[in-house]
Enzyme design. Structure first.
Site, PDB file in Angstrom:
ATOM      1  N   ASP A 107      -8.420   3.121   1.689  1.00 13.39           N
ATOM      2  CA  ASP A 107      -7.452   3.498   2.719  1.00 13.39           C
ATOM      3  C   ASP A 107      -8.208   4.068   3.925  1.00 13.39           C
ATOM      4  O   ASP A 107      -8.859   5.104   3.813  1.00 13.39           O
ATOM      5  CB  ASP A 107      -6.491   4.536   2.163  1.00 13.39           C
ATOM      6  CG  ASP A 107      -5.321   4.821   3.083  1.00 13.39           C
ATOM      7  OD1 ASP A 107      -5.356   4.404   4.270  1.00 13.39           O
ATOM      8  OD2 ASP A 107      -4.361   5.472   2.627  1.00 13.39           O
TER       9      ASP A 107
ATOM     10  N   CYS B  98      -1.283   0.591   7.466  1.00 11.33           N
ATOM     11  CA  CYS B  98      -2.716   0.298   7.616  1.00 11.33           C
ATOM     12  C   CYS B  98      -3.120  -0.934   6.812  1.00 11.33           C
ATOM     13  O   CYS B  98      -3.252  -2.027   7.350  1.00 11.33           O
ATOM     14  CB  CYS B  98      -3.575   1.486   7.173  1.00 11.33           C
ATOM     15  SG  CYS B  98      -3.397   2.974   8.179  1.00 11.33           S
ATOM     16  N   ARG B  99      -3.301  -0.763   5.515  1.00 10.26           N
ATOM     17  CA  ARG B  99      -3.855  -1.826   4.682  1.00 10.26           C
ATOM     18  C   ARG B  99      -2.922  -3.010   4.474  1.00 10.26           C
ATOM     19  O   ARG B  99      -3.330  -4.166   4.654  1.00 10.26           O
ATOM     20  CB  ARG B  99      -4.281  -1.257   3.325  1.00 10.26           C
ATOM     21  CG  ARG B  99      -5.426  -0.270   3.427  1.00 10.26           C
ATOM     22  CD  ARG B  99      -5.697   0.409   2.111  1.00 10.26           C
ATOM     23  NE  ARG B  99      -4.598   1.313   1.755  1.00 10.26           N
ATOM     24  CZ  ARG B  99      -4.472   1.918   0.594  1.00 10.26           C
ATOM     25  NH1 ARG B  99      -5.365   1.711  -0.353  1.00 10.26           N
ATOM     26  NH2 ARG B  99      -3.465   2.732   0.364  1.00 10.26           N
ATOM     27  N   SER B 100      -1.687  -2.742   4.075  1.00  8.55           N
ATOM     28  CA  SER B 100      -0.813  -3.878   3.754  1.00  8.55           C
ATOM     29  C   SER B 100      -0.432  -4.711   4.977  1.00  8.55           C
ATOM     30  O   SER B 100      -0.389  -5.947   4.877  1.00  8.55           O
ATOM     31  CB  SER B 100       0.425  -3.435   2.954  1.00  8.55           C
ATOM     32  OG  SER B 100       1.168  -2.450   3.617  1.00  8.55           O
TER      33      SER B 100
ATOM     34  N   CYS C  29       0.870  -1.178   0.000  1.00 10.11           N
ATOM     35  CA  CYS C  29       0.000   0.000   0.000  1.00 10.11           C
ATOM     36  C   CYS C  29       0.907   1.227   0.000  1.00 10.11           C
ATOM     37  O   CYS C  29       2.072   1.134  -0.365  1.00 10.11           O
ATOM     38  CB  CYS C  29      -0.987  -0.022   1.171  1.00 10.11           C
ATOM     39  SG  CYS C  29      -0.258   0.155   2.808  1.00 10.11           S
TER      40      CYS C  29
ATOM     41  N   ASN D  82       2.455   1.467   4.372  1.00 12.14           N
ATOM     42  CA  ASN D  82       2.729   0.204   5.070  1.00 12.14           C
ATOM     43  C   ASN D  82       2.435   0.279   6.566  1.00 12.14           C
ATOM     44  O   ASN D  82       3.127  -0.317   7.380  1.00 12.14           O
ATOM     45  CB  ASN D  82       4.173  -0.255   4.811  1.00 12.14           C
ATOM     46  CG  ASN D  82       4.467  -1.688   5.239  1.00 12.14           C
ATOM     47  OD1 ASN D  82       5.576  -1.990   5.679  1.00 12.14           O
ATOM     48  ND2 ASN D  82       3.504  -2.580   5.134  1.00 12.14           N
TER      49      ASN D  82
END
Length: 153
Positions: free
Chosen positions: A124, A14-16, A9, A12
């Protein structure tokens, strides 16, 4: 199984890392060994732990990601991993630009793995409220299940 997966993302945090945690947990649940990591296309959060809200949603699902640390994607990642999944179209474009000519990893949008979600990104949650992290968790969990289903075929 010799698959290895990198989730990418923007920062690095939150999402990933949530995608990494979801795939690790799903692989453990089904008894498959797989190398999993995450990275960001940007360098703002290198060395930082995941966002506290990402840590909280993972912990609610029994996974401690407090030891994860942000890192930036490197050219070597395209040779080290068999699959590199971008969490949204912007990061997919960034990855295509930095991918070296000898990169062997399959590069795809993560939600392309989920039937009916092809072409969509994982939203996000960084600038939103805690509920956004629950939505992210649901998306990356569905994607993790789909990835393992495909790899087991």
């Amino acid at each position: 199984m010799s698959a290895s997966v990198l989730f990418v993302c923007l920062g690095n945090i939150c999402r990933s890392p949530l995608a990494e945690a979801a795939l690790r947990a799903e692989a453990e649940r089904v008894g498959l060994e797989i190398v999993v990591d995450s990275a960001g296309t940007g360098d703002w959060h290198v060395g930082s732990p995941p966002d506290r809200r990402a840590q909280a949603v993972a912990l609610r699902h029994g996974i401690d990601i407090s030891g994860y640390r942000g890192r930036q994607v490197t050219a070597a990642d395209f040779r080290r991993f068999t699959h590199v999944f971008a969490l949204d179209a912007e990061n997919l474009g960034n990855l295509r630009r930095v991918r070296p000519s000898d990169g062997t990893a399959e590069l795809r949008l993560l939600m392309d793995m989920v039937p009916g979600r092809e072409g969509s990104g994982v939203t996000d949650p960084y600038f939103g409220d805690d509920a956004g992290f629950d939505v992210t968790w649901a998306d990356v969990t569905r994607a993790a299940e789909a990835i393992l289903e495909r790899l087991r075929e």
